[in-house]
Design a protein around this motif. Structure first.
Motif, PDB file in Angstrom:
ATOM      1  N   ILE A 137       0.833  -1.208   0.000  1.00  0.00           N
ATOM      2  CA  ILE A 137       0.000   0.000   0.000  1.00  0.00           C
ATOM      3  C   ILE A 137       0.864   1.254   0.000  1.00  0.00           C
ATOM      4  CG2 ILE A 137      -1.781   1.263   1.256  1.00  0.00           C
ATOM      5  CD1 ILE A 137      -2.703  -1.465   2.369  1.00  0.00           C
ATOM      6  N   VAL A 138       1.921   1.260   0.806  1.00  0.00           N
ATOM      7  CA  VAL A 138       2.800   2.439   0.856  1.00  0.00           C
ATOM      8  C   VAL A 138       3.393   2.713  -0.519  1.00  0.00           C
ATOM      9  CG1 VAL A 138       5.006   3.294   1.738  1.00  0.00           C
ATOM     10  CG2 VAL A 138       3.333   2.304   3.314  1.00  0.00           C
ATOM     11  N   ARG A 173      -3.762   6.577   1.818  1.00  0.00           N
ATOM     12  CA  ARG A 173      -3.503   6.680   0.379  1.00  0.00           C
ATOM     13  C   ARG A 173      -4.625   7.472  -0.318  1.00  0.00           C
ATOM     14  NH1 ARG A 173      -3.535   1.123  -2.624  1.00  0.00           N
ATOM     15  NH2 ARG A 173      -5.797   1.450  -2.369  1.00  0.00           N
ATOM     16  N   GLN A 174      -5.846   7.202   0.035  1.00  0.00           N
ATOM     17  CA  GLN A 174      -6.965   7.909  -0.578  1.00  0.00           C
ATOM     18  C   GLN A 174      -6.944   9.399  -0.241  1.00  0.00           C
ATOM     19  OE1 GLN A 174     -10.163   5.521   0.976  1.00  0.00           O
ATOM     20  NE2 GLN A 174     -10.061   4.033  -0.699  1.00  0.00           N
ATOM     21  N   TRP A 175      -6.526   9.724   0.974  1.00  0.00           N
ATOM     22  CA  TRP A 175      -6.423  11.137   1.380  1.00  0.00           C
ATOM     23  C   TRP A 175      -5.391  11.864   0.509  1.00  0.00           C
ATOM     24  CZ3 TRP A 175      -2.127  12.717   4.901  1.00  0.00           C
ATOM     25  CH2 TRP A 175      -2.175  14.080   5.228  1.00  0.00           C
ATOM     26  N   GLY A 186       3.682   9.802  -3.910  1.00  0.00           N
ATOM     27  CA  GLY A 186       4.634  10.560  -3.107  1.00  0.00           C
ATOM     28  C   GLY A 186       5.258   9.801  -1.966  1.00  0.00           C
ATOM     29  N   MET A 187       5.041   8.465  -1.886  1.00  0.00           N
ATOM     30  CA  MET A 187       5.622   7.659  -0.827  1.00  0.00           C
ATOM     31  C   MET A 187       6.359   6.473  -1.435  1.00  0.00           C
ATOM     32  SD  MET A 187       2.500   7.702   1.981  1.00  0.00           S
ATOM     33  CE  MET A 187       3.372   6.658   3.139  1.00  0.00           C
ATOM     34  N   ALA A 188       7.485   6.091  -0.833  1.00  0.00           N
ATOM     35  CA  ALA A 188       8.249   4.945  -1.329  1.00  0.00           C
ATOM     36  C   ALA A 188       9.065   4.357  -0.188  1.00  0.00           C
ATOM     37  CB  ALA A 188       9.178   5.373  -2.461  1.00  0.00           C
ATOM     38  N   VAL A 189       9.160   3.012  -0.183  1.00  0.00           N
ATOM     39  CA  VAL A 189       9.935   2.337   0.859  1.00  0.00           C
ATOM     40  C   VAL A 189      10.501   1.036   0.303  1.00  0.00           C
ATOM     41  CG1 VAL A 189       7.992   1.012   1.818  1.00  0.00           C
ATOM     42  CG2 VAL A 189       9.898   1.667   3.306  1.00  0.00           C
ATOM     43  N   ALA A 191       4.845  13.365  -0.893  1.00  0.00           N
ATOM     44  CA  ALA A 191       3.507  13.294  -0.293  1.00  0.00           C
ATOM     45  C   ALA A 191       3.215  14.535   0.536  1.00  0.00           C
ATOM     46  CB  ALA A 191       3.382  12.038   0.572  1.00  0.00           C
ATOM     47  N   ILE A 192       4.222  15.039   1.232  1.00  0.00           N
ATOM     48  CA  ILE A 192       4.058  16.270   2.015  1.00  0.00           C
ATOM     49  C   ILE A 192       3.673  17.424   1.097  1.00  0.00           C
ATOM     50  CG2 ILE A 192       5.348  17.998   3.344  1.00  0.00           C
ATOM     51  CD1 ILE A 192       6.865  15.697   4.661  1.00  0.00           C
ATOM     52  N   GLU A 193       4.330  17.485  -0.043  1.00  0.00           N
ATOM     53  CA  GLU A 193       4.022  18.558  -1.004  1.00  0.00           C
ATOM     54  C   GLU A 193       2.623  18.395  -1.585  1.00  0.00           C
ATOM     55  OE1 GLU A 193       7.094  18.400  -3.919  1.00  0.00           O
ATOM     56  OE2 GLU A 193       8.695  18.978  -2.523  1.00  0.00           O
ATOM     57  N   ILE A 194       2.228  17.155  -1.841  1.00  0.00           N
ATOM     58  CA  ILE A 194       0.915  16.914  -2.447  1.00  0.00           C
ATOM     59  C   ILE A 194      -0.210  17.418  -1.552  1.00  0.00           C
ATOM     60  CG2 ILE A 194      -0.728  15.097  -3.098  1.00  0.00           C
ATOM     61  CD1 ILE A 194       1.694  13.472  -4.108  1.00  0.00           C
ATOM     62  N   VAL A 195      -0.123  17.140  -0.252  1.00  0.00           N
ATOM     63  CA  VAL A 195      -1.205  17.554   0.656  1.00  0.00           C
ATOM     64  C   VAL A 195      -1.028  18.980   1.149  1.00  0.00           C
ATOM     65  CG1 VAL A 195      -1.614  15.177   1.387  1.00  0.00           C
ATOM     66  CG2 VAL A 195      -0.091  16.631   2.740  1.00  0.00           C
ATOM     67  N   GLY A 196       0.101  19.611   0.790  1.00  0.00           N
ATOM     68  CA  GLY A 196       0.321  21.000   1.178  1.00  0.00           C
ATOM     69  C   GLY A 196       0.677  21.182   2.632  1.00  0.00           C
ATOM     70  N   ALA A 197       1.287  20.169   3.261  1.00  0.00           N
ATOM     71  CA  ALA A 197       1.699  20.287   4.662  1.00  0.00           C
ATOM     72  C   ALA A 197       2.933  21.176   4.764  1.00  0.00           C
ATOM     73  CB  ALA A 197       1.992  18.914   5.247  1.00  0.00           C
ATOM     74  N   ARG A 198       3.041  21.881   5.884  1.00  0.00           N
ATOM     75  CA  ARG A 198       4.173  22.784   6.085  1.00  0.00           C
ATOM     76  C   ARG A 198       5.467  22.016   6.325  1.00  0.00           C
ATOM     77  NH1 ARG A 198       0.300  24.700   9.446  1.00  0.00           N
ATOM     78  NH2 ARG A 198       1.463  23.947  11.275  1.00  0.00           N
ATOM     79  N   ASP A 199       5.387  20.940   7.087  1.00  0.00           N
ATOM     80  CA  ASP A 199       6.570  20.181   7.467  1.00  0.00           C
ATOM     81  C   ASP A 199       6.120  18.803   7.952  1.00  0.00           C
ATOM     82  OD1 ASP A 199       5.455  20.680   9.992  1.00  0.00           O
ATOM     83  OD2 ASP A 199       6.826  22.339  10.405  1.00  0.00           O
TER      84      ASP A 199
END
Length: 399
Positions: free
Chosen positions: A305-306, A392-394, A311-314, A330-338
């Motif tokens: 799933i990850v 993932r859906q978020w 925007g996520m990889a492991v 992924a941080i950039e996609i959701v617009g999180a500050r940090d």
């Protein structure tokens, strides 16, 4: 009334701070998927419970020797030595109340105030906490991302060693990043320790928590037996996290020091729990095998799933029960500050609770990627799929 100033240098296991935020969110009526704490949701094996109950019924509830009861020390020497292809005696083994005391007592025994100790970063936060609390200078060494996971920056390790350096803490099968040393990397760390006459704390909490391959202890390499302390714990392999049982495997002269420290600190490790430890080592290992197969399924589900999340990889780890995915995009996609904002929003939007890279040591200069840690040891495969699919859906909805 004043308190000791050294308390300012006492850190904590940061996963517990994340747990408090998750508990608060759950108390408000929200569903929470607790990927933050590396506890295990497996029942204690029946033969271990029976041994503990029998020991209590037999009156083994009083004081016992500070270094541990002879029967457990002998069982540990045999088991740990045979699994590492070397020989230990009971004099090498000091029983303790889990793995954490090994870190504390190692630092106290080999480090004077002002001495330097190298430790991994990202890494278990108690290393840094105990070095600084006891007046030492913690010098963090980093891991570098590679095509197959993470590798120790050996050039940096070498550059950090000075005439004030007395020890290096080395965590093969590493928490939080699940990295495992190659033979060459392990040998390079050993060579530096021998060349500079350093003590080594080899944290082997996850030595047998692996899904393929074989583990190797740095203590078995040339010149390392006389300078290495192995941290061993029953918490992971036998799902005995709350029983608080572990040991240090050390040169006998240092083992005597640890025994004296035990007498000063705890008097002894709980007597009847030590008999449960003997049963864990000498009884059937089928519950361990079953637990590892269950964890393997959880790992595979989580990785699938990850790696299917924008925007996520492991990398798929061969050991431990942690994932350390790169979430920079992924941080950039959701617009999180940090990272902190990303973690809080993930909790509130999806119920998924996790630690971030920043919970495992102060970020080092030049780090340009962002990581989080998922512990999949305490959730069923179904709950893992449900929680991570929601996350993932978020992220997909924000893209």
């Amino acid at each position: 009334m004043r308190l000791a100033s050294r308390l300012d240098d006492l850190g904590t296991e940061t996963a517990f701070a994340v747990a408090a935020a998750a508990a608060d969110w759950k108390a408000r009526g929200n569903d929470v998927y607790p990927f933050h704490l590396g506890d295990l949701d497996f029942a204690l094996a029946p033969h271990i419970v029976e041994a503990m109950d029998r020991a209590i019924a037999d009156g083994r509830t009083g004081y016992c020797p500070g270094p541990g009861i002879p029967e457990l020390r002998a069982a540990l020497a045999e088991d740990i030595g045979s699994r590492r292809g070397t020989a230990y005696t009971p004099e090498n083994v000091t029983v303790m109340t889990g793995g954490k005391p090994v870190i504390t007592k190692f630092v106290q025994a080999v480090m004077n105030p002002g001495d330097e100790v190298l430790y991994p970063n990202p890494g278990f936060p108690i290393y840094e906490s105990q070095i600084e609390y006891h007046g030492g200078v913690g010098k963090a060494y980093r891991y570098l991302p590679t095509d197959s996971g993470f590798a120790i920056d050996l050039d940096q390790v070498a550059s950090l060693i000075t005439d004030r350096t007395v020890a290096i803490i080395y965590n093969d099968l590493q928490n939080p990043i699940s990295a495992e040393s190659t033979d060459a990397e392990r040998e390079a760390i050993a060579q530096l320790a021998v060349e500079h006459d350093l003590w080594v704390l080899s944290d082997e909490a996850y030595f047998e928590m692996r899904y393929e391959g074989e583990s190797t202890s740095i203590a078995t390499l040339p010149g390392m037996a006389e300078r290495t302390v192995i941290l061993y714990t029953f918490s992971k392999k036998f799902a005995m996290t709350g029983s608080r049982l572990g040991c240090a495997v050390a040169p006998p002269e240092l083992g005597k020091v640890f025994g004296t420290m035990n007498t000063n600190d705890e008097s002894c490790t709980t007597h009847y729990v030590q008999w449960a430890g003997i049963a864990a080592l000498q009884g059937t290992q089928e519950p361990v095998r079953e637990m590892l197969e269950t964890l393997r399924g959880r790992r595979d589900t989580a990785c699938e799933i990850v790696n299917g999340t924008p925007g996520m990889a492991v990398e798929v780890p061969k050991s431990t029960f942690y994932l350390f995915p790169d979430v920079t995009e992924a941080i950039e996609i959701v617009g999180a500050r940090d990272l902190a904002d990303f973690a809080q929003r993930a909790l509130h939007e999806t119920g998924v609770s996790f630690c971030t890279r920043n919970h495992f040591g102060r970020p080092q200069p030049g780090e340009d990627r962002r990581y989080i840690r998922f512990a999949y040891s305490g959730l069923s495969q179904e709950r893992i799929r449900e929680g991570l699919t929601g996350m993932r859906q978020w992220i997909e909805a924000a893209r």
